[in-house]
Motif scaffolding. Sequence first.
Motif, PDB file in Angstrom:
ATOM      1  N   ASP A 120       0.829  -1.205   0.000  1.00 40.02           N
ATOM      2  CA  ASP A 120       0.000   0.000   0.000  1.00 40.02           C
ATOM      3  C   ASP A 120       0.867   1.260   0.000  1.00 40.02           C
ATOM      4  O   ASP A 120       0.587   2.218  -0.722  1.00 40.02           O
ATOM      5  CB  ASP A 120      -0.937  -0.017   1.215  1.00 40.02           C
ATOM      6  CG  ASP A 120      -2.000   1.051   1.118  1.00 40.02           C
ATOM      7  OD1 ASP A 120      -2.599   1.200   0.027  1.00 40.02           O
ATOM      8  OD2 ASP A 120      -2.209   1.754   2.122  1.00 40.02           O
ATOM      9  N   ARG A 136       2.341   1.711  -3.418  1.00 42.99           N
ATOM     10  CA  ARG A 136       1.314   2.176  -4.351  1.00 42.99           C
ATOM     11  C   ARG A 136       1.093   3.681  -4.189  1.00 42.99           C
ATOM     12  O   ARG A 136       1.050   4.430  -5.150  1.00 42.99           O
ATOM     13  CB  ARG A 136       0.026   1.401  -4.108  1.00 42.99           C
ATOM     14  CG  ARG A 136      -1.043   1.622  -5.116  1.00 42.99           C
ATOM     15  CD  ARG A 136      -2.291   0.752  -4.939  1.00 42.99           C
ATOM     16  NE  ARG A 136      -2.480   0.147  -3.647  1.00 42.99           N
ATOM     17  CZ  ARG A 136      -2.348  -1.169  -3.399  1.00 42.99           C
ATOM     18  NH1 ARG A 136      -2.011  -1.989  -4.364  1.00 42.99           N
ATOM     19  NH2 ARG A 136      -2.563  -1.650  -2.196  1.00 42.99           N
ATOM     20  N   LYS A 137       0.989   4.153  -2.952  1.00 40.44           N
ATOM     21  CA  LYS A 137       0.770   5.576  -2.696  1.00 40.44           C
ATOM     22  C   LYS A 137       1.973   6.406  -3.128  1.00 40.44           C
ATOM     23  O   LYS A 137       1.826   7.457  -3.756  1.00 40.44           O
ATOM     24  CB  LYS A 137       0.481   5.809  -1.213  1.00 40.44           C
ATOM     25  CG  LYS A 137      -0.873   5.331  -0.778  1.00 40.44           C
ATOM     26  CD  LYS A 137      -1.065   5.518   0.719  1.00 40.44           C
ATOM     27  CE  LYS A 137      -2.379   4.918   1.186  1.00 40.44           C
ATOM     28  NZ  LYS A 137      -2.492   4.949   2.645  1.00 40.44           N
ATOM     29  N   THR A 138       3.179   5.923  -2.783  1.00 40.17           N
ATOM     30  CA  THR A 138       4.393   6.650  -3.153  1.00 40.17           C
ATOM     31  C   THR A 138       4.558   6.680  -4.671  1.00 40.17           C
ATOM     32  O   THR A 138       4.873   7.719  -5.243  1.00 40.17           O
ATOM     33  CB  THR A 138       5.634   5.999  -2.505  1.00 40.17           C
ATOM     34  OG1 THR A 138       5.434   5.950  -1.091  1.00 40.17           O
ATOM     35  CG2 THR A 138       6.895   6.760  -2.818  1.00 40.17           C
ATOM     36  N   PHE A 168       2.239   6.432  -6.945  1.00 36.70           N
ATOM     37  CA  PHE A 168       1.216   7.323  -7.494  1.00 36.70           C
ATOM     38  C   PHE A 168       1.654   8.782  -7.371  1.00 36.70           C
ATOM     39  O   PHE A 168       1.609   9.539  -8.337  1.00 36.70           O
ATOM     40  CB  PHE A 168      -0.123   7.108  -6.770  1.00 36.70           C
ATOM     41  CG  PHE A 168      -1.143   8.176  -7.073  1.00 36.70           C
ATOM     42  CD1 PHE A 168      -1.811   8.177  -8.281  1.00 36.70           C
ATOM     43  CD2 PHE A 168      -1.407   9.187  -6.158  1.00 36.70           C
ATOM     44  CE1 PHE A 168      -2.738   9.164  -8.572  1.00 36.70           C
ATOM     45  CE2 PHE A 168      -2.327  10.172  -6.436  1.00 36.70           C
ATOM     46  CZ  PHE A 168      -2.995  10.161  -7.650  1.00 36.70           C
ATOM     47  N   THR A 169       2.107   9.154  -6.172  1.00 40.26           N
ATOM     48  CA  THR A 169       2.490  10.556  -5.920  1.00 40.26           C
ATOM     49  C   THR A 169       3.627  10.981  -6.832  1.00 40.26           C
ATOM     50  O   THR A 169       3.564  12.026  -7.478  1.00 40.26           O
ATOM     51  CB  THR A 169       2.889  10.746  -4.441  1.00 40.26           C
ATOM     52  OG1 THR A 169       1.779  10.352  -3.624  1.00 40.26           O
ATOM     53  CG2 THR A 169       3.253  12.182  -4.155  1.00 40.26           C
ATOM     54  N   LEU A 182       2.629  11.119 -10.501  1.00 39.10           N
ATOM     55  CA  LEU A 182       1.745  12.255 -10.745  1.00 39.10           C
ATOM     56  C   LEU A 182       2.530  13.568 -10.767  1.00 39.10           C
ATOM     57  O   LEU A 182       2.370  14.384 -11.682  1.00 39.10           O
ATOM     58  CB  LEU A 182       0.637  12.312  -9.685  1.00 39.10           C
ATOM     59  CG  LEU A 182      -0.435  13.373  -9.901  1.00 39.10           C
ATOM     60  CD1 LEU A 182      -1.207  13.101 -11.185  1.00 39.10           C
ATOM     61  CD2 LEU A 182      -1.383  13.403  -8.704  1.00 39.10           C
ATOM     62  N   ALA A 191       0.300   6.936 -13.285  1.00 40.09           N
ATOM     63  CA  ALA A 191       0.090   7.172 -11.859  1.00 40.09           C
ATOM     64  C   ALA A 191      -1.266   6.657 -11.422  1.00 40.09           C
ATOM     65  O   ALA A 191      -1.406   5.981 -10.387  1.00 40.09           O
ATOM     66  CB  ALA A 191       0.225   8.663 -11.543  1.00 40.09           C
ATOM     67  N   PHE A 192      -2.298   6.947 -12.213  1.00 41.77           N
ATOM     68  CA  PHE A 192      -3.641   6.487 -11.842  1.00 41.77           C
ATOM     69  C   PHE A 192      -3.779   4.978 -12.007  1.00 41.77           C
ATOM     70  O   PHE A 192      -4.526   4.344 -11.263  1.00 41.77           O
ATOM     71  CB  PHE A 192      -4.702   7.261 -12.618  1.00 41.77           C
ATOM     72  CG  PHE A 192      -4.887   8.649 -12.087  1.00 41.77           C
ATOM     73  CD1 PHE A 192      -5.621   8.872 -10.927  1.00 41.77           C
ATOM     74  CD2 PHE A 192      -4.302   9.755 -12.706  1.00 41.77           C
ATOM     75  CE1 PHE A 192      -5.793  10.152 -10.409  1.00 41.77           C
ATOM     76  CE2 PHE A 192      -4.454  11.017 -12.200  1.00 41.77           C
ATOM     77  CZ  PHE A 192      -5.198  11.221 -11.047  1.00 41.77           C
ATOM     78  N   LYS A 193      -3.052   4.385 -12.943  1.00 43.57           N
ATOM     79  CA  LYS A 193      -3.067   2.924 -13.062  1.00 43.57           C
ATOM     80  C   LYS A 193      -2.398   2.278 -11.850  1.00 43.57           C
ATOM     81  O   LYS A 193      -2.848   1.266 -11.347  1.00 43.57           O
ATOM     82  CB  LYS A 193      -2.382   2.489 -14.366  1.00 43.57           C
ATOM     83  CG  LYS A 193      -3.222   2.741 -15.580  1.00 43.57           C
ATOM     84  CD  LYS A 193      -2.612   2.138 -16.808  1.00 43.57           C
ATOM     85  CE  LYS A 193      -3.557   2.361 -17.979  1.00 43.57           C
ATOM     86  NZ  LYS A 193      -3.191   1.620 -19.150  1.00 43.57           N
ATOM     87  N   ARG A 200      -2.256   3.610  -8.906  1.00 43.47           N
ATOM     88  CA  ARG A 200      -3.154   3.841  -7.771  1.00 43.47           C
ATOM     89  C   ARG A 200      -4.265   2.789  -7.716  1.00 43.47           C
ATOM     90  O   ARG A 200      -4.664   2.340  -6.642  1.00 43.47           O
ATOM     91  CB  ARG A 200      -3.761   5.228  -7.878  1.00 43.47           C
ATOM     92  CG  ARG A 200      -4.558   5.625  -6.671  1.00 43.47           C
ATOM     93  CD  ARG A 200      -5.064   7.025  -6.860  1.00 43.47           C
ATOM     94  NE  ARG A 200      -5.633   7.533  -5.626  1.00 43.47           N
ATOM     95  CZ  ARG A 200      -6.239   8.684  -5.521  1.00 43.47           C
ATOM     96  NH1 ARG A 200      -6.358   9.444  -6.589  1.00 43.47           N
ATOM     97  NH2 ARG A 200      -6.728   9.076  -4.391  1.00 43.47           N
ATOM     98  N   LYS A 201      -4.736   2.378  -8.908  1.00 46.11           N
ATOM     99  CA  LYS A 201      -5.808   1.374  -8.964  1.00 46.11           C
ATOM    100  C   LYS A 201      -5.284  -0.049  -8.768  1.00 46.11           C
ATOM    101  O   LYS A 201      -6.071  -0.947  -8.511  1.00 46.11           O
ATOM    102  CB  LYS A 201      -6.527   1.463 -10.302  1.00 46.11           C
ATOM    103  CG  LYS A 201      -7.391   2.682 -10.464  1.00 46.11           C
ATOM    104  CD  LYS A 201      -8.066   2.675 -11.811  1.00 46.11           C
ATOM    105  CE  LYS A 201      -8.898   3.924 -12.006  1.00 46.11           C
ATOM    106  NZ  LYS A 201      -9.547   3.942 -13.324  1.00 46.11           N
TER     107      LYS A 201
END
Length: 195
Positions: free
Chosen positions: A15, A18-20, A22-23, A26, A189-191, A193-194
Motif C-alpha cells: 500500500d 502504491r501511494k508513493t 502514485f504521488t 503524478l 500514476a492512476f493505473k 493507484r488502482k
Amino acid sequence: MSLPTSNTPLADLADDLRKTGFTWLLVKGILGVILGLILFLAPGIGGTAIAIVVVYSLAFWLILDGFATSSLAWRQKREGLKGWGWALTSGIVSIIAGLLAVIFPVSTGAFMGVLFLWFMVIGLIGRGIAALGDRSLGGWSIALGILDIIIGIWFAVALFTGPAGMIIAALWVAGIYGVVFGIASIVLAFKVRKA
C-alpha cells in the motif's frame, strides 16, 4: 502477481509503495506537462531558463575545479615536481572559462545548444553510414541508413543557414516530448493507484 490484501506487513508495504508510486508519477507527469508547454509555447523563455541553469551549474563546477587544480599545481611546485606549470595553466583556464560562462550565460547556453545539434548531425550521419554497412535488416537497413544520412545532411544545412531556428525547433521537439511524457506519467500514476 497480485499484491497482498490482508492486514499484514507485506500488505502495508504494498500500500505504501502504491501511494508513493502514485504521488511521484503524478508529480513527474505534471512537471513534465508544465515544462513541455513552456518549451513549446515560449521556447525562448523556457530554453533560456534551462540553459542558464545548466550554464551556471557548469560554470560553478569549472571554477571549483580550476581552484582545486591550481592548488594542486602550487603543491607540486613546492615539492619540486615537474609539470606543475601545465596543471596551473589548466586550473587558470578552467577558472576563466567558468567566469566567462557566468558573465555571458545566454551566449554560452546558445553555443552549447548549437554544439549539441552538431553532435546530433554527426550521430545521424555516422549511424546512417553504419546502417548502410549492416545487412541484418536487409533492405530496411539501407533505407534507414539513407534516411539517417539525409536527415543529418538536412540538419547540417539548417544549422549553417539558421542555427537559432534549429535551436527553437529542438526546443519544440523537447516540449512535445515533455507533454507526451507527462501525460503518460499521469495516466500511469492512476493505473498504479488502482493496482
